[in-house]
Enzyme design. Structure first.
Site, PDB file in Angstrom:
ATOM      1  N   GLU A  73       0.736  -1.286   0.004  1.00 16.46           N
ATOM      2  CA  GLU A  73      -0.036  -0.091  -0.077  1.00 16.46           C
ATOM      3  C   GLU A  73       0.807   1.384   0.031  1.00 16.46           C
ATOM      4  O   GLU A  73       0.383   2.371  -0.661  1.00 16.46           O
ATOM      5  CB  GLU A  73      -0.992  -0.106   1.037  1.00 16.46           C
ATOM      6  CG  GLU A  73      -2.105  -1.060   1.109  1.00 16.46           C
ATOM      7  CD  GLU A  73      -1.422  -2.095   2.269  1.00 16.46           C
ATOM      8  OE1 GLU A  73      -2.343  -2.968   2.743  1.00 16.46           O
ATOM      9  OE2 GLU A  73      -0.128  -2.815   2.064  1.00 16.46           O
ATOM     10  N   ARG A 204      13.873 -23.986  -4.914  1.00 18.11           N
ATOM     11  CA  ARG A 204      14.451 -23.790  -3.591  1.00 18.11           C
ATOM     12  C   ARG A 204      14.591 -22.427  -3.167  1.00 18.11           C
ATOM     13  O   ARG A 204      14.581 -22.286  -2.015  1.00 18.11           O
ATOM     14  CB  ARG A 204      15.960 -24.622  -3.999  1.00 18.11           C
ATOM     15  CG  ARG A 204      15.793 -26.041  -4.152  1.00 18.11           C
ATOM     16  CD  ARG A 204      17.235 -26.524  -4.287  1.00 18.11           C
ATOM     17  NE  ARG A 204      17.185 -27.945  -4.382  1.00 18.11           N
ATOM     18  CZ  ARG A 204      18.464 -28.553  -4.363  1.00 18.11           C
ATOM     19  NH1 ARG A 204      19.557 -28.273  -4.289  1.00 18.11           N
ATOM     20  NH2 ARG A 204      18.321 -30.207  -4.455  1.00 18.11           N
TER      21      ARG A 204
END
Length: 384
Positions: A73, A204
């Site tokens: 935001e 990974r």
């Protein structure tokens, strides 16, 4: 004859439908933005945000890029500037209402003069939740649940961690088309292509920990590190390596203990071992270790997601204990006809007990196929 445009009810309905389509498109963009933070925000969620000005034009976009950095935001509001006043914010997760390494996003939205906030998923944590209530209390229109399924999916790792107190578990395996993970002599390098192996390293790198069992360590001596190449973005922190080794049999010279990344070795709490490693002691369970306890220990270390690369025995144990949230299978266009299967005993004695999955994605990776699926709950049985 009255035209549709002259009918107030028709015009109102058409305007509402057009508004809903616009809302959906902007939230879909926010979900897309949220995905940009994968692998870099742990132990925080991934979040995306789109800000419109009062006229409905896009004024700012943002996503949470790394833990401790500005929230989605804040990034979108900075880009929007004064154009945010009187506008709408689309956020994939309820704006936080607490002060941590950054300030409350709810207050930032209020200070920016946002008039309406559309949220996909409510924040399940008592510490951060409450942003929607604060916004409503100050006269902001708040709507929740738009593209909730998509919002849940993009943030599945963190939501599992927040709701269940354990990391999200992805089980990865590579196999031939007839389901063999190795040849009858035990050799398994390489079943899949370099492209598939590069994709594994990317996944990974997005995980908080990589788990393997002692059988895999003894047979293959894996390194269990993330080596993303090409355009893959390296993780902000190195994934933890975890060896499930109930009897403490990990060789002192194993590559997984080489210091290239931090390593934990999980052993049974009644085992005596001289292994010089960072040990965690766990209760025994079901012929192995209590994997629920293992995941709780990892969650206490702020591990949000784990990448399970153990052999068939460990994979079967995770599945029996209901601890696999996602399956990623790399299938090579090859046949062996003999050799170990990718999955061991998963607690299935009859077809009715089959672990059912739903496909999320099927993609070619070089000459191989990558299948991504998640467990689905069995439908309730009808009372007789």
């Amino acid at each position: 004859m009255e035209t549709p445009a002259q009918n107030p009810a028709y015009s109102a309905r058409a305007a509402h439908e057009a508004h809903a389509v616009t809302d959906t498109a902007h939230m879909a963009r926010a979900v897309e933005l949220a995905a940009c933070g994968r692998g870099a925000t742990s132990p925080n969620p991934v979040v995306g945000c789109v800000v419109l000005d009062a006229s409905g034009s896009v004024a700012g976009e943002g996503f949470h890029a790394y833990a401790g950095g500005p929230h989605a935001e804040i990034v979108a509001l900075r880009e929007a500037g004064e154009r945010a006043r009187g506008g709408t914010a689309y956020v994939t997760l309820e704006p936080c209402d607490h002060t941590g390494r950054t300030g409350p996003c709810s207050l930032a939205l209020l200070d920016a003069g946002i008039a309406r906030v559309v949220v996909a998923v409510a924040d399940p944590t008592p510490k951060a939740a409450g942003g929607a209530a604060r916004l409503r209390a100050h006269g902001v229109v708040v709507e929740s649940g738009l593209l909730a399924e998509e919002g849940e999916r993009v943030n599945a790792e963190w939501l599992t961690y927040a709701r269940l107190g354990r990391p999200y578990v992805t089980w990865k395996f590579a196999a031939t088309l007839d389901g063999r993970s190795a040849a009858s002599d035990g050799t398994s390098q390489w079943i899949t292509s370099p492209e598939a192996r590069a994709d594994v390293h990317r996944l990974r790198a997005e995980s908080g920990a990589i788990i393997a069992g002692i059988g895999t360590v003894l047979a293959d001596d894996p390194h269990l590190t993330a080596r993303p190449g090409g355009e893959a973005r390296p993780a902000v922190r190195v994934p933890l390596r975890v060896v499930v080794d109930s009897e403490g049999r990990t060789p002192s010279g194993a590559r997984v203990l080489d210091g290239a990344a931090p390593t934990l070795v999980a052993v049974a709490d009644d085992v005596e071992t001289r292994l010089k490693a960072d040990l965690i002691r766990l209760p025994r369970h079901d012929g192995g270790l209590d994997l629920h306890a293992l995941l709780r220990e990892l969650a206490a270390r702020e591990v949000v997601s784990v990448f399970l690369e153990g052999g068939p025995t460990l994979a079967g144990a995770f599945l029996r204990q209901g601890l696999i949230d996602r399956v990623i299978a790399y299938l090579a266009p090859a046949l062996l006809g003999a050799g170990p299967a990718a999955l061991g005993d998963a607690g299935v004695a009859t077809i009715a007990a089959t672990h059912r999955l739903a496909f999320d994605d099927v993609s070619p990776i070089g000459p191989d196929l990558r299948l991504t699926a998640r467990p689905v709950l069995a439908p309730p049985r009808k009372e007789s």
